[in-house]
Design a protein around this motif. Sequence first.
Motif, PDB file in Angstrom:
ATOM      1  N   ASP A 159     -28.183  29.244 -21.328  1.00 43.26           N
ATOM      2  CA  ASP A 159     -27.463  30.508 -21.203  1.00 43.26           C
ATOM      3  C   ASP A 159     -28.416  31.656 -20.917  1.00 43.26           C
ATOM      4  O   ASP A 159     -28.209  32.452 -20.000  1.00 43.26           O
ATOM      5  N   HIS A 160     -29.503  31.743 -21.686  1.00 38.53           N
ATOM      6  CA  HIS A 160     -30.422  32.863 -21.517  1.00 38.53           C
ATOM      7  C   HIS A 160     -31.277  32.714 -20.257  1.00 38.53           C
ATOM      8  O   HIS A 160     -31.615  33.718 -19.621  1.00 38.53           O
ATOM      9  N   ASP A 219     -30.242  31.310 -17.417  1.00 38.28           N
ATOM     10  CA  ASP A 219     -29.357  31.679 -16.311  1.00 38.28           C
ATOM     11  C   ASP A 219     -29.119  33.188 -16.286  1.00 38.28           C
ATOM     12  O   ASP A 219     -29.064  33.805 -15.212  1.00 38.28           O
ATOM     13  N   ARG A 220     -28.989  33.769 -17.461  1.00 38.65           N
ATOM     14  CA  ARG A 220     -28.733  35.214 -17.552  1.00 38.65           C
ATOM     15  C   ARG A 220     -29.871  36.010 -16.914  1.00 38.65           C
ATOM     16  O   ARG A 220     -29.645  37.071 -16.335  1.00 38.65           O
ATOM     17  N   HIS A 239     -34.786  23.166 -19.642  1.00 34.78           N
ATOM     18  CA  HIS A 239     -33.752  23.639 -18.718  1.00 34.78           C
ATOM     19  C   HIS A 239     -34.372  23.879 -17.353  1.00 34.78           C
ATOM     20  O   HIS A 239     -35.483  24.389 -17.236  1.00 34.78           O
ATOM     21  N   ALA A 247     -27.885  24.537 -25.054  1.00 39.75           N
ATOM     22  CA  ALA A 247     -26.914  25.492 -24.509  1.00 39.75           C
ATOM     23  C   ALA A 247     -27.448  26.922 -24.594  1.00 39.75           C
ATOM     24  O   ALA A 247     -27.280  27.728 -23.662  1.00 39.75           O
TER      25      ALA A 247
END
Length: 438
Positions: A15-16, A18-19, A40, A11
């Motif tokens: 998250d990072h 996608d950011r 990912h 996760a």
Amino acid sequence: MVVVDDGDLAALLGDHADRHSVPGAALGIVGDGTVSVACHGVADVRLREPVTPETRFAIGSLTKSMVATVLARLAEAGRLSLDDPAVAHVPELVGSEWIGAVTLRDLLANRSGLPLRARLEFDFDGRRDESVDALSRMAADIGDAGPPMDFWSYTNAGWNLLGRAIEGATGLAWEDAMSRWLAEPGLHETSFGSSSDHRARASGHTMTAAGPVPAEPLRGRAYGPAGVGTLSTITDLLRFGAIHLDDSALAALRVVHASQAIHGWLDEWCLGWARFDWVGGQAWGWDGVVNGERSFLRILPEQRAAVALLTNSSSGRAMGRSLFTELMESLFGIGVPPLRLEAMTGAAGDLSRFAGVYAWPDRQIEVTVTGPGLTIRSERGAAEALPVDERIFVVDAADADNPTVTFADPDAGGRPRLLYDMLWGLPRTGEDDRWTGR
């Protein structure tokens, strides 16, 4: 003992990634014999194949850390000494104007004084050939470059010489020697230089306004030891980190040899590793920056852990900074200092002391005072630079790789003798302050 929840790691990575719009990435942690890996996204935006633990990424300058490791192992085996004169293992340097008593250790420490030239540091397009003598010809060109320099600077050319020294000490092509001396600890998924191996690999991507665009990989055997062409997986990078945690003889590579801090990059330089002075602990490691791919390895000896991150995007350094800040705090209670990019008017004092020309024979940066900041003109054009403190100026806060420049080595009047653009030092020149080498 490092306790990692695989779901939380995945996760965090997602998250990072996608950011920062990173198409694909792999993150891994090794500690006390326990390995955790998360992947990912996709290896290539065109083919949409998922990133897996077996996906190989270009690791760029992390190759330098591997070159240093092989040289340390060759020294341990009696094949050479790190304090041998470089010329003893690189015959092309015989008679060089600058080589003098420069040792292999000096090259590893980036303190050899070799003449810096853009045509030797960055001519990737001009040296794309893969011929067996490419490294020898590069060494000869470096030997002929001119008088020595007398300051610390990162350099690709010096690491190409170290690759040639490995050839001299082993009688093997540097790629074969690297594979042989790193294979025993288990680095079987890492390849050096050009390879016909068609195992799954990531494609680099350049971030544009329209999204990620595949980037052409760098090629050229002459730059192999500096980081061109090396491919590795997240599991192999973790094995490499574990080698340095477990082998006490390799701790000598983490001894500081230069204390030149470069903002956003390192606090001190050792032998193939940088040292990072983080809040609550120290870390060693290095990064790779290559067309459309960014890689990271951090070793934390006190915590008996290593963390690796591979990304296939030019925005990977921004992702790495944000991810490591969160991860190091949550797992180890270590604070990663933030990248300082907020300009502070007046923080640098009298700006006129920075004005001047900083140059190599074939590369020049001109600095002039413009209002509350500086104008920096180079081959990339002109940019405004505003002070962060007395030596750091922010040039482009949106540049994930090179947002600042750092001035260093002030004279008695506070005038800096050096300008660091990324990690490369350029000496101040001029009629009143002409740099003449050692």
